[in-house]
Design a protein around this motif. Structure first.
Motif, PDB file in Angstrom:
ATOM      1  N   MET A 144       0.843  -1.196   0.000  1.00 46.76           N
ATOM      2  CA  MET A 144       0.000   0.000   0.000  1.00 46.76           C
ATOM      3  C   MET A 144       0.884   1.254   0.000  1.00 46.76           C
ATOM      4  SD  MET A 144      -2.809   1.082   2.869  1.00 46.76           S
ATOM      5  CE  MET A 144      -4.163   0.073   2.299  1.00 46.76           C
ATOM      6  N   LEU A 145       0.557   2.213  -0.891  1.00 44.10           N
ATOM      7  CA  LEU A 145       1.385   3.417  -0.981  1.00 44.10           C
ATOM      8  C   LEU A 145       1.163   4.327   0.236  1.00 44.10           C
ATOM      9  CD1 LEU A 145       1.170   4.287  -4.785  1.00 44.10           C
ATOM     10  CD2 LEU A 145       2.765   2.803  -3.568  1.00 44.10           C
ATOM     11  N   LEU A 146       2.148   5.155   0.506  1.00 42.63           N
ATOM     12  CA  LEU A 146       2.094   6.009   1.692  1.00 42.63           C
ATOM     13  C   LEU A 146       1.177   7.202   1.447  1.00 42.63           C
ATOM     14  CD1 LEU A 146       5.887   6.251   2.634  1.00 42.63           C
ATOM     15  CD2 LEU A 146       4.310   4.359   2.943  1.00 42.63           C
ATOM     16  N   LEU A 189      19.885  -7.033  -1.005  1.00 50.48           N
ATOM     17  CA  LEU A 189      18.650  -6.472  -1.558  1.00 50.48           C
ATOM     18  C   LEU A 189      17.953  -5.671  -0.478  1.00 50.48           C
ATOM     19  CD1 LEU A 189      16.465  -6.522  -3.873  1.00 50.48           C
ATOM     20  CD2 LEU A 189      15.427  -8.408  -2.609  1.00 50.48           C
ATOM     21  N   GLU A 190      17.448  -4.483  -0.856  1.00 47.21           N
ATOM     22  CA  GLU A 190      16.556  -3.772   0.055  1.00 47.21           C
ATOM     23  C   GLU A 190      15.171  -3.701  -0.573  1.00 47.21           C
ATOM     24  OE1 GLU A 190      17.381   0.308   1.177  1.00 47.21           O
ATOM     25  OE2 GLU A 190      15.620   0.312   2.475  1.00 47.21           O
ATOM     26  N   ILE A 191      14.163  -4.123   0.174  1.00 49.75           N
ATOM     27  CA  ILE A 191      12.780  -4.029  -0.325  1.00 49.75           C
ATOM     28  C   ILE A 191      12.219  -2.665   0.102  1.00 49.75           C
ATOM     29  CG2 ILE A 191      12.452  -6.542  -0.203  1.00 49.75           C
ATOM     30  CD1 ILE A 191      10.585  -5.951   2.278  1.00 49.75           C
ATOM     31  N   GLY A 192      11.370  -2.081  -0.722  1.00 49.80           N
ATOM     32  CA  GLY A 192      10.705  -0.815  -0.358  1.00 49.80           C
ATOM     33  C   GLY A 192      11.697   0.249   0.083  1.00 49.80           C
ATOM     34  N   CYS A 193      12.605   0.633  -0.821  1.00 46.88           N
ATOM     35  CA  CYS A 193      13.798   1.409  -0.432  1.00 46.88           C
ATOM     36  C   CYS A 193      13.534   2.886  -0.165  1.00 46.88           C
ATOM     37  CB  CYS A 193      14.869   1.276  -1.497  1.00 46.88           C
ATOM     38  SG  CYS A 193      14.352   1.924  -3.103  1.00 46.88           S
ATOM     39  N   ALA A 216      17.849  -2.701  -5.058  1.00 46.13           N
ATOM     40  CA  ALA A 216      16.735  -2.201  -4.250  1.00 46.13           C
ATOM     41  C   ALA A 216      15.560  -1.877  -5.167  1.00 46.13           C
ATOM     42  CB  ALA A 216      17.156  -0.953  -3.486  1.00 46.13           C
ATOM     43  N   PHE A 217      14.363  -1.976  -4.613  1.00 45.59           N
ATOM     44  CA  PHE A 217      13.181  -1.619  -5.406  1.00 45.59           C
ATOM     45  C   PHE A 217      12.135  -1.004  -4.497  1.00 45.59           C
ATOM     46  CE2 PHE A 217      12.536  -5.965  -3.972  1.00 45.59           C
ATOM     47  CZ  PHE A 217      11.249  -5.933  -3.469  1.00 45.59           C
ATOM     48  N   ASP A 218      11.178  -0.340  -5.153  1.00 43.35           N
ATOM     49  CA  ASP A 218      10.039   0.224  -4.420  1.00 43.35           C
ATOM     50  C   ASP A 218       8.821   0.168  -5.336  1.00 43.35           C
ATOM     51  OD1 ASP A 218       9.907   2.246  -1.720  1.00 43.35           O
ATOM     52  OD2 ASP A 218       8.211   2.370  -3.116  1.00 43.35           O
ATOM     53  N   ASP A 219       7.670   0.016  -4.720  1.00 39.36           N
ATOM     54  CA  ASP A 219       6.408  -0.077  -5.443  1.00 39.36           C
ATOM     55  C   ASP A 219       5.935   1.284  -5.960  1.00 39.36           C
ATOM     56  OD1 ASP A 219       4.470  -1.753  -6.281  1.00 39.36           O
ATOM     57  OD2 ASP A 219       3.232  -1.614  -4.494  1.00 39.36           O
ATOM     58  N   ASP A 220       6.536   2.351  -5.468  1.00 45.56           N
ATOM     59  CA  ASP A 220       6.140   3.711  -5.803  1.00 45.56           C
ATOM     60  C   ASP A 220       7.206   4.312  -6.735  1.00 45.56           C
ATOM     61  OD1 ASP A 220       5.686   6.460  -5.804  1.00 45.56           O
ATOM     62  OD2 ASP A 220       5.140   6.542  -3.691  1.00 45.56           O
ATOM     63  N   HIS A 261      11.596  -0.218 -10.138  1.00 42.45           N
ATOM     64  CA  HIS A 261      10.206  -0.156  -9.683  1.00 42.45           C
ATOM     65  C   HIS A 261       9.658  -1.572  -9.643  1.00 42.45           C
ATOM     66  CE1 HIS A 261       5.793   0.230 -10.693  1.00 42.45           C
ATOM     67  NE2 HIS A 261       5.906   0.808  -9.513  1.00 42.45           N
ATOM     68  N   GLY A 262       9.148  -2.010  -8.486  1.00 41.02           N
ATOM     69  CA  GLY A 262       8.615  -3.361  -8.410  1.00 41.02           C
ATOM     70  C   GLY A 262       8.027  -3.639  -7.043  1.00 41.02           C
ATOM     71  N   SER A 263       7.396  -4.807  -6.960  1.00 39.05           N
ATOM     72  CA  SER A 263       6.704  -5.167  -5.717  1.00 39.05           C
ATOM     73  C   SER A 263       7.381  -6.337  -5.035  1.00 39.05           C
ATOM     74  CB  SER A 263       5.250  -5.541  -6.030  1.00 39.05           C
ATOM     75  OG  SER A 263       4.670  -6.119  -4.884  1.00 39.05           O
ATOM     76  N   TYR A 318      13.272  -2.186   5.926  1.00 35.60           N
ATOM     77  CA  TYR A 318      13.055  -1.076   6.857  1.00 35.60           C
ATOM     78  C   TYR A 318      11.608  -0.618   6.707  1.00 35.60           C
ATOM     79  CZ  TYR A 318      18.211  -0.376   7.087  1.00 35.60           C
ATOM     80  OH  TYR A 318      19.571  -0.508   7.246  1.00 35.60           O
ATOM     81  N   GLN A 319      10.742  -1.080   7.565  1.00 33.66           N
ATOM     82  CA  GLN A 319       9.374  -0.556   7.673  1.00 33.66           C
ATOM     83  C   GLN A 319       8.535  -0.731   6.407  1.00 33.66           C
ATOM     84  OE1 GLN A 319       8.107   0.276  10.405  1.00 33.66           O
ATOM     85  NE2 GLN A 319       9.628   1.168  11.749  1.00 33.66           N
ATOM     86  N   VAL A 320       8.609  -1.905   5.791  1.00 30.17           N
ATOM     87  CA  VAL A 320       7.824  -2.136   4.573  1.00 30.17           C
ATOM     88  C   VAL A 320       6.703  -3.158   4.791  1.00 30.17           C
ATOM     89  CG1 VAL A 320       7.937  -2.828   2.140  1.00 30.17           C
ATOM     90  CG2 VAL A 320       9.836  -1.568   3.171  1.00 30.17           C
ATOM     91  N   LEU A 321       7.005  -4.274   5.448  1.00 30.85           N
ATOM     92  CA  LEU A 321       6.026  -5.379   5.552  1.00 30.85           C
ATOM     93  C   LEU A 321       4.696  -4.948   6.146  1.00 30.85           C
ATOM     94  CD1 LEU A 321       7.780  -8.670   6.708  1.00 30.85           C
ATOM     95  CD2 LEU A 321       6.973  -8.017   4.433  1.00 30.85           C
TER      96      LEU A 321
HETATM   97  C1  LIG Z   1       7.341   3.387   5.545  1.00 31.32           C
HETATM   98  S1  LIG Z   1       8.062   3.477   3.957  1.00 31.32           S
HETATM   99  C2  LIG Z   1       9.734   3.050   4.330  1.00 31.32           C
HETATM  100  C3  LIG Z   1      10.702   3.518   3.273  1.00 31.32           C
HETATM  101  C4  LIG Z   1      12.169   3.189   3.596  1.00 31.32           C
HETATM  102  N1  LIG Z   1      12.380   1.761   3.654  1.00 31.32           N
HETATM  103  C5  LIG Z   1      12.545   3.825   4.914  1.00 31.32           C
HETATM  104  O1  LIG Z   1      12.727   3.118   5.904  1.00 31.32           O
HETATM  105  O2  LIG Z   1      12.629   5.051   4.947  1.00 31.32           O
HETATM  106  C6  LIG Z   1       7.470   2.029   3.138  1.00 31.32           C
HETATM  107  C7  LIG Z   1       7.972   1.901   1.707  1.00 31.32           C
HETATM  108  O3  LIG Z   1       7.537   0.653   1.175  1.00 31.32           O
HETATM  109  C8  LIG Z   1       7.054   0.850  -0.151  1.00 31.32           C
HETATM  110  N2  LIG Z   1       6.112  -0.238  -0.431  1.00 31.32           N
HETATM  111  C9  LIG Z   1       4.841  -0.389   0.019  1.00 31.32           C
HETATM  112  N3  LIG Z   1       4.313  -1.533  -0.446  1.00 31.32           N
HETATM  113  C10 LIG Z   1       5.273  -2.112  -1.207  1.00 31.32           C
HETATM  114  C11 LIG Z   1       5.330  -3.328  -1.982  1.00 31.32           C
HETATM  115  N4  LIG Z   1       4.287  -4.165  -2.064  1.00 31.32           N
HETATM  116  N5  LIG Z   1       6.472  -3.630  -2.632  1.00 31.32           N
HETATM  117  C12 LIG Z   1       7.546  -2.775  -2.566  1.00 31.32           C
HETATM  118  N6  LIG Z   1       7.541  -1.619  -1.867  1.00 31.32           N
HETATM  119  C13 LIG Z   1       6.424  -1.301  -1.202  1.00 31.32           C
HETATM  120  C14 LIG Z   1       6.439   2.238  -0.105  1.00 31.32           C
HETATM  121  O4  LIG Z   1       6.315   2.805  -1.400  1.00 31.32           O
HETATM  122  C15 LIG Z   1       7.438   2.978   0.773  1.00 31.32           C
HETATM  123  O5  LIG Z   1       8.494   3.532   0.042  1.00 31.32           O
END
Ligand SMILES: C[S@@+](CC[C@H](N)C(=O)[O-])C[C@H]1O[C@@H](n2cnc3c(N)ncnc32)[C@H](O)[C@@H]1O
Length: 202
Positions: free
Chosen positions: A1-3, A41-45, A65-69, A96-98, A115-118
């Motif tokens: 879910m996007l922020l 790898l970093e998810i949701g970077c 690294a990738f991000d959904d946004d 860009h990816g999920s 970092y704070q993605v799941l």
């Molecule tokens: C709370 S932010 C944290 C960003 C960064 N990791 C940090 O700690 O500053 C959550 C991030 O996860 C991304 N995100 C949300 N759902 C995602 C998904 N299904 N796959 C990849 N990224 C996702 C959001 O776009 C956002 O950049």
């Protein structure tokens, strides 16, 4: 879910870089030690502060690294270019990816950072499975997460936009990691709100 706009501001601001480096990365390093030369790898970077930390705090050789946004991907590429990290044979790769479909072969990475993605992901169990898939046996998962009590908190919970169903507590997350073949090496919590954890993939 996007922020939402508020949280996006929070995680792309300079204060986030300080907190991520001085608190999150420093604590994870204490719990799990460095990566020392691997591909990680970093998810949701987000804005890319974690990529920078993987290189200069954890000693990774290369970071993907990738991000959904898409906006976050652009911000991360700009941030890392500004810091002189985007050149050379081992330049970070940002796309860009999920997390539900990570564009990488199975068993690719020596470590994965979350970092704070799941807690933003509806099917967080499925996301963990996909993370496990791309990790080498013995690879390390470094994770910082907001738990159910944080997401549902009457004050700060309502400022942000999170999925509301099936949010995880520390026990639920630990049980799921165990079920998916991870061994938790070390953890530290802030009450029932936040969790820093390092686990290895069996
Ligand atoms: C709370 S932010 C944290 C960003 C960064 N990791 C940090 O700690 O500053 C959550 C991030 O996860 C991304 N995100 C949300 N759902 C995602 C998904 N299904 N796959 C990849 N990224 C996702 C959001 O776009 C956002 O950049």
């Amino acid at each position: 879910m996007l922020l939402n706009a508020f949280e996006k501001r929070l995680v792309t601001g300079c204060l986030r870089r300080i907190v991520q480096r001085r608190l999150d990365a420093t604590r994870l390093l204490k719990l799990g030690g460095p990566v020392d030369g691997g591909t990680v790898l970093e998810i949701g970077c987000g804005r890319g502060f974690g990529v920078e930390a993987a290189l200069d705090i954890f000693g990774a050789k290369q970071v993907h690294a990738f991000d959904d946004d898409r906006e976050m991907v652009g911000l991360a590429q700009r941030e890392l270019t500004k810091r002189g990290l985007m050149g050379g044979a081992f330049a970070p790769r940002i796309w860009h990816g999920s997390v539900h479909q990570i564009q990488a072969p199975s068993g690719e990475y020596d470590a994965v950072f979350d970092y704070q993605v799941l807690h933003h992901v509806t099917d967080w169990r499925g996301a963990l499975e996909e993370i496990a898939r791309v990790m080498k046996p013995g690879a390390t998962l470094y994770l910082v997460e907001s738990l159910r009590a944080f997401v549902e908190h009457p004050l700060w919970g309502r400022w942000m936009n999170h999925p509301t169903e099936d949010r995880f507590t520390d026990i639920m997350l630990l049980e799921e990691l165990n079920r998916q073949g991870f061994t938790v090496q070390a953890q530290r919590g802030w009450g029932k709100q936040l969790l820093w954890l390092v686990a290895s993939r069996n």
